[in-house]
Write a protein that holds these residues in place. Structure first.
Motif, PDB file in Angstrom:
ATOM      1  N   THR A  73       0.838  -1.063  -0.269  1.00 50.09           N
ATOM      2  CA  THR A  73       0.118  -0.261   0.202  1.00 50.09           C
ATOM      3  C   THR A  73       0.552   1.001   0.013  1.00 50.09           C
ATOM      4  N   GLN A  74       0.374   2.070  -1.117  1.00 52.92           N
ATOM      5  CA  GLN A  74       0.868   2.981  -0.959  1.00 52.92           C
ATOM      6  C   GLN A  74       0.635   4.550  -0.948  1.00 52.92           C
ATOM      7  N   PHE A  75       1.172   5.397  -0.791  1.00 50.74           N
ATOM      8  CA  PHE A  75       0.586   6.654  -0.581  1.00 50.74           C
ATOM      9  C   PHE A  75       1.019   7.288  -1.809  1.00 50.74           C
ATOM     10  N   ILE A  76      -0.262   8.199  -2.247  1.00 56.64           N
ATOM     11  CA  ILE A  76      -0.292   8.560  -3.693  1.00 56.64           C
ATOM     12  C   ILE A  76       0.002  10.159  -3.741  1.00 56.64           C
ATOM     13  N   ILE A  77      -1.096  10.634  -3.157  1.00 54.85           N
ATOM     14  CA  ILE A  77      -1.362  12.048  -2.901  1.00 54.85           C
ATOM     15  C   ILE A  77      -2.016  12.266  -1.604  1.00 54.85           C
ATOM     16  N   ASP A  78      -1.997  13.496  -1.333  1.00 54.10           N
ATOM     17  CA  ASP A  78      -2.525  14.433   0.213  1.00 54.10           C
ATOM     18  C   ASP A  78      -2.990  15.882  -0.708  1.00 54.10           C
ATOM     19  N   ILE A  79      -3.812  16.161   0.318  1.00 56.06           N
ATOM     20  CA  ILE A  79      -4.500  17.805   0.292  1.00 56.06           C
ATOM     21  C   ILE A  79      -4.786  18.111   1.671  1.00 56.06           C
ATOM     22  N   ARG A  80      -4.834  19.134   1.796  1.00 53.69           N
ATOM     23  CA  ARG A  80      -5.118  19.753   3.393  1.00 53.69           C
ATOM     24  C   ARG A  80      -6.663  20.500   2.505  1.00 53.69           C
ATOM     25  N   SER A  81      -6.832  21.001   4.105  1.00 56.45           N
ATOM     26  CA  SER A  81      -8.436  21.409   4.092  1.00 56.45           C
ATOM     27  C   SER A  81      -8.804  22.529   3.773  1.00 56.45           C
ATOM     28  N   ASN A  82      -7.468  23.631   3.759  1.00 56.88           N
ATOM     29  CA  ASN A  82      -7.293  24.777   3.042  1.00 56.88           C
ATOM     30  C   ASN A  82      -6.456  24.730   1.670  1.00 56.88           C
ATOM     31  N   MET A  83      -6.995  23.932   0.849  1.00 58.95           N
ATOM     32  CA  MET A  83      -6.891  23.369  -0.849  1.00 58.95           C
ATOM     33  C   MET A  83      -8.158  23.184  -1.161  1.00 58.95           C
ATOM     34  N   ASP A  84      -8.380  23.525  -2.203  1.00 58.06           N
ATOM     35  CA  ASP A  84      -9.164  22.385  -2.735  1.00 58.06           C
ATOM     36  C   ASP A  84      -8.952  21.752  -4.716  1.00 58.06           C
ATOM     37  N   LYS A  85      -7.544  21.628  -4.485  1.00 59.12           N
ATOM     38  CA  LYS A  85      -6.900  20.998  -5.877  1.00 59.12           C
ATOM     39  C   LYS A  85      -5.919  21.355  -5.254  1.00 59.12           C
ATOM     40  N   ARG A  86      -4.827  19.446  -5.925  1.00 64.52           N
ATOM     41  CA  ARG A  86      -3.483  19.584  -5.333  1.00 64.52           C
ATOM     42  C   ARG A  86      -3.165  18.644  -7.029  1.00 64.52           C
ATOM     43  N   GLN A  87      -2.275  18.893  -7.620  1.00 66.32           N
ATOM     44  CA  GLN A  87      -1.242  18.103  -8.237  1.00 66.32           C
ATOM     45  C   GLN A  87       0.311  17.531  -8.024  1.00 66.32           C
TER      46      GLN A  87
END
Lengths: 118, 113
Positions: free
Chosen positions: B44-58
């Protein structure tokens, strides 16, 4: 080099037996976890240890007892195994105990141990 | 109760097309979201994360979108490749629960040649 390792990879045993699954991480992380993944692939946290101390203990039967001899190891001992214990158990570790909004709370997972109780 | 769930248990995509995996969460207190990929034999591997103060992350070929209004999270994979075949999990962190991560039930992504 394996970052998070678990042994054994497969474990087949009879109901009522006692078994242990071992986990070791060589990442220098402070926090380790045990997850249970059922047949529907649902990953559910069971326990979390930080520097050998229990910080998360979800509602699991007390037949499950984690033991952390040092911060690099978190073993899972299961007493009186039942059919419903059959699942894949994942160990994981992370470098952070608490969430820091500026840092990534990534967990590194072991390969899993498939436990089958007959 | 609090839950993190995926709309579709399986998703079949043509190789080269874009994939979109959706996830709904119910706890508005969650402030951190993660996508994981689970492959047979690779863990199982981490792909991407996002914090609640953002709406998009690439990331590289992946984009995570967060819509806090409707408590919805999505993972977009551009130009899907055979190596993207896996089970994808979204997960949420509740700040008050320290490092506890709640996982959704997973979506299996299969790639058609």
């Amino acid at each position: 080099d394996t970052a998070v390792s678990q042994t054994p990879k497969y474990l087949v045993t009879q109901m009522g037996n006692d078994k242990s699954i071992k986990c070791e991480q060589n990442l220098g992380h402070d926090t380790m976890y045990w997850y249970k993944q059922d047949s529907k692939k649902f990953l559910k946290i069971m326990f979390s240890y930080n520097n050998k101390e229990l910080i998360i203990n979800e509602t699991v039967p007390n037949r499950f007892s984690p033991k952390s001899p040092d911060k690099a190891h978190l073993n899972l001992h299961i007493n009186s195994l039942e059919l419903g214990d059959s699942a894949v158990y994942f160990c994981a570790s992370s470098p952070h105990t608490y969430i820091r909004l500026k840092r990534r709370n990534e967990q590194f997972f072991g390969p899993g141990t498939r436990l089958t109780v007959l | 109760g609090e839950s993190v769930g995926l709309h579709l248990p399986t998703l079949s995509v043509q190789e080269g097309d874009n994939s979109i995996i959706n996830c709904a969460y119910s706890n508005s207190a969650s402030d951190y979201f993660i996508w994981y990929k689970q492959e047979s034999g690779k863990g199982t591997q981490f792909i991407i994360d996002i914090r609640s103060n953002m709406d998009k992350r690439q990331g590289q070929r992946v984009t995570v979108l967060l819509n806090k209004t409707v408590k919805h999270l999505s993972l977009q994979i551009a130009a899907t490749q055979p190596g993207d075949s896996a089970v994808y999990f979204c997960a949420e962190n509740k700040y008050s629960s320290a490092s506890k991560i709640i996982f959704g039930s997973g979506t299996r992504l299969s790639i058609r040649p």
